[in-house]
Scaffold this motif. Structure first.
Motif, PDB file in Angstrom:
ATOM      1  N   GLU A 165       0.465  -1.156   0.249  1.00 11.28           N
ATOM      2  CA  GLU A 165       0.384  -0.104  -0.080  1.00 11.28           C
ATOM      3  C   GLU A 165       1.052   1.373  -0.137  1.00 11.28           C
ATOM      4  N   ALA A 166       1.951   0.906   0.786  1.00 13.78           N
ATOM      5  CA  ALA A 166       2.881   2.830   0.968  1.00 13.78           C
ATOM      6  C   ALA A 166       3.067   2.595  -0.650  1.00 13.78           C
ATOM      7  N   ILE A 167       3.835   1.370  -1.269  1.00 14.52           N
ATOM      8  CA  ILE A 167       4.801   2.190  -2.721  1.00 14.52           C
ATOM      9  C   ILE A 167       3.720   2.309  -3.422  1.00 14.52           C
ATOM     10  N   TRP A 168       2.070   1.920  -3.056  1.00 18.16           N
ATOM     11  CA  TRP A 168       1.470   2.703  -4.415  1.00 18.16           C
ATOM     12  C   TRP A 168       0.932   3.721  -4.209  1.00 18.16           C
ATOM     13  N   ASN A 169       1.212   4.277  -2.921  1.00 19.77           N
ATOM     14  CA  ASN A 169       1.346   5.221  -2.673  1.00 19.77           C
ATOM     15  C   ASN A 169       1.966   7.050  -3.830  1.00 19.77           C
ATOM     16  N   HIS A 170       3.149   6.030  -3.643  1.00 15.45           N
ATOM     17  CA  HIS A 170       3.964   6.566  -4.543  1.00 15.45           C
ATOM     18  C   HIS A 170       3.938   6.632  -5.734  1.00 15.45           C
ATOM     19  N   ILE A 171       3.595   5.176  -6.109  1.00 13.74           N
ATOM     20  CA  ILE A 171       3.282   5.099  -7.545  1.00 13.74           C
ATOM     21  C   ILE A 171       2.777   6.587  -8.117  1.00 13.74           C
ATOM     22  N   THR A 172       1.298   6.063  -7.768  1.00 18.54           N
ATOM     23  CA  THR A 172       0.153   7.134  -8.428  1.00 18.54           C
ATOM     24  C   THR A 172      -0.312   8.550  -6.957  1.00 18.54           C
ATOM     25  N   ARG A 173       0.906   9.021  -6.987  1.00 18.47           N
ATOM     26  CA  ARG A 173       0.853  10.126  -6.254  1.00 18.47           C
ATOM     27  C   ARG A 173       0.369  11.293  -7.296  1.00 18.47           C
ATOM     28  N   TYR A 174      -0.218  12.254  -6.295  1.00 18.84           N
ATOM     29  CA  TYR A 174      -0.242  13.265  -7.818  1.00 18.84           C
ATOM     30  C   TYR A 174       0.606  14.522  -8.155  1.00 18.84           C
ATOM     31  N   ARG A 175       0.961  14.298  -9.177  1.00 18.52           N
ATOM     32  CA  ARG A 175       2.212  14.852  -9.719  1.00 18.52           C
ATOM     33  C   ARG A 175       1.612  16.643 -10.785  1.00 18.52           C
ATOM     34  N   ASP A 370       4.802  13.414   4.355  1.00 15.81           N
ATOM     35  CA  ASP A 370       4.192  14.530   3.969  1.00 15.81           C
ATOM     36  C   ASP A 370       3.763  14.823   2.078  1.00 15.81           C
ATOM     37  N   THR A 371       4.256  13.444   1.462  1.00 19.76           N
ATOM     38  CA  THR A 371       4.073  13.575   0.326  1.00 19.76           C
ATOM     39  C   THR A 371       3.879  12.938  -0.063  1.00 19.76           C
ATOM     40  N   TRP A 372       4.652  11.115  -0.049  1.00 27.06           N
ATOM     41  CA  TRP A 372       4.493   9.918   0.043  1.00 27.06           C
ATOM     42  C   TRP A 372       5.491   9.734  -1.520  1.00 27.06           C
ATOM     43  N   GLN A 373       6.450  10.328  -1.964  1.00 26.67           N
ATOM     44  CA  GLN A 373       7.776  11.098  -2.525  1.00 26.67           C
ATOM     45  C   GLN A 373       8.555   9.503  -2.030  1.00 26.67           C
ATOM     46  N   ALA A 374       9.125   8.874  -3.174  1.00 26.92           N
ATOM     47  CA  ALA A 374      10.838   8.591  -2.812  1.00 26.92           C
ATOM     48  C   ALA A 374      11.818   8.967  -2.496  1.00 26.92           C
ATOM     49  N   ALA A 375      12.034   9.695  -1.395  1.00 27.60           N
ATOM     50  CA  ALA A 375      12.635  10.464  -1.330  1.00 27.60           C
ATOM     51  C   ALA A 375      14.658   9.605  -1.252  1.00 27.60           C
ATOM     52  N   VAL A 376      14.797   8.240  -1.029  1.00 26.42           N
ATOM     53  CA  VAL A 376      16.237   7.530  -1.309  1.00 26.42           C
ATOM     54  C   VAL A 376      15.867   6.000  -0.884  1.00 26.42           C
TER      55      VAL A 376
END
Length: 453
Positions: A165-175, A370-376
């Protein structure tokens, strides 16, 4: 550095790994935390008492002098680092760094991490926040976790129960819905010599098409088109991707237009560990955007949440006064222009499933809350050795309410080389949000038109 292959072999690496069991929506009681103790996106509102402030709605104003032209000004230009992490003190701060970041510091004496005050700048349009709250009690994982049911735009799992679920948040995040950008990519040699490859990228979510029809292409998340504009030997080659939500039931649709051959062909290699476009072997297809694509080859563990120094508010990296020659150095980018802050991240571990193939046997992914973006992301090879380290230098596109990346960098600890993508300092019209695109713009027939502009 190694992960424990014994645990991997016995299947005991993660007690919370996703299996074929169904996961999905949280209860209404849990979802009630969103907009209360949690932000609408699922981050903790509270700070940590001294270093991480409470979230107060994100950046409240646009810097004076910004001309609404996609040339972003640094709202924190007057700040100085609070301290710098280097070879002399890295052990003191190692618990707030990834093993890959520590390895980079130990490998390069001039790879340092300047730590600045933390600013929780990111926010989203109200419509995205409301859709995220609605998703919390509706969206479910299907097809063994490789697809989403009842999903609408925005973050599907603001209160994640597992790593998938966490990685899906990154994949689908709003851009931003629909955006075009002109960027450069470099793959320097060990001595720092480089020749930029320049791209015009287009990214449009299905719901943002001008002729959007909810009954057509329902399994498509977004459309992506990437045209190479320089150097001349590569110019005119175009990649088109229809990113499907369930890529196991319906694999990603991809085509390439080869300008030399003047023909369009399917491109099934644009997935998993297929070679990245014009990357000189320095990244895989699923390294783009830090991580993308079908998650079916890995088991996913939600290790937990931690405080970590990650690249953030990286406006100096898009400064128009900074040339690529000043930024691109041997071994790594010029860390003098980077900015790191202390933020809470979700730690997600992806471990290659038995019988599956990928050049990365394990990925440790650190996702900004805060963003669900992968940082590292730390990448390990099949021997369990730390191999590549990815850092995403994020920024907040304040006029669009869009958190995204200034640049992404992928370091190869073995070869001493790296790839940096998303450079805009020397590009014209670097970002254009709200571009109007129709379904017709993302057909295979449109590839040739894009390649001959």
């Amino acid at each position: 550095m190694k992960f424990d292959k014994t645990l991997l072999a016995t299947g005991m690496l993660a007690v919370s790994m996703f299996t074929a069991n169904a996961y999905g929506a949280v209860s209404a009681g849990e979802a009630a935390k969103l907009g209360d103790t949690l932000t609408a996106m699922g981050a903790e509102v509270a700070g940590n008492g001294d270093e991480i402030p409470a979230w107060d709605g994100g950046m409240q104003s646009i810097p004076a002098g910004y001309k609404n032209d996609g040339i972003y000004l640094d709202p924190f230009a007057g700040e100085q680092p609070q301290f710098t992490i280097n070879q002399g003190n890295v052990d003191q701060y190692a618990d707030r760094l990834s093993p890959g970041q520590v390895a980079m510091i130990r490998k390069y004496s001039d790879y340092v991490i300047p730590v600045y005050p933390t600013h929780r700048t990111s926010a989203y349009p109200e419509s995205i926040e409301q859709e995220t709250i609605a998703n919390a009690t509706a969206v479910e994982l299907v097809q063994g976790g490789n697809g989403l049911a009842n999903y609408q735009n925005a973050t599907p799992f603001p209160i994640p129960q597992n790593g998938l679920e966490a990685i899906w948040n990154h994949i689908t995040r709003y851009r931003g819905g629909s955006v075009q950008r002109n960027v450069a990519q470099v793959t320097p040699q060990e001595n720092g010599n480089f020749s930029p490859v320049k791209f015009q990228d287009e990214l449009t979510w299905r719901a943002f098409l001008s002729d959007y029809n909810p009954n057509e292409d329902a399994n498509v998340l977004f459309y992506f088109k990437q045209a190479i504009t320089a150097p001349a030997r590569l110019a005119g080659n175009v990649l088109l991707v229809h990113e499907t939500i369930d890529q196991v039931a319906e694999p990603r649709r991809a085509w390439v237009y080869n300008a030399g051959q003047r023909r369009v062909r399917r491109a099934p290699q644009v997935a998993y560990d297929g070679p990245g476009t014009a990357s000189d072997g320095m990244r895989t297809s699923d390294n783009f955007d830090m991580y993308n694509g079908a998650p079916d080859r890995y088991d996913w563990e939600l290790v937990g949440k931690k405080e970590m120094y990650i690249p953030y508010n990286s406006y100096r990296l898009v400064d128009r006064g900074l040339s690529y020659n000043e930024l691109v150095k041997p071994g790594h980018i010029n860390q003098d222009y980077t900015r790191y802050e202390l933020h809470r991240v979700w730690h997600v571990r992806a471990t290659l499933k038995s019988g599956e193939r990928h050049i990365y046997a394990q990925r440790d992914i650190y996702i900004d809350e805060d963003t669900w973006q992968a940082a590292v992301i730390d990448h390990y090879d099949g021997r369990g050795e730390l191999w590549r380290v990815a850092e995403a230098h994020s920024m907040y596109f304040y006029d669009q309410e869009v958190p995204w990346y200034a640049i992404e960098v992928l370091y190869d600890l073995l070869s001493g080389r790296y790839l940096a993508n998303g450079l805009t300092n020397e590009e014209t019209n670097p970002y254009q949000f709200g571009v109007e695109r129709s379904a017709r713009d993302y057909t295979p027939a449109a590839l040739r038109r894009a390649g001959t502009r």
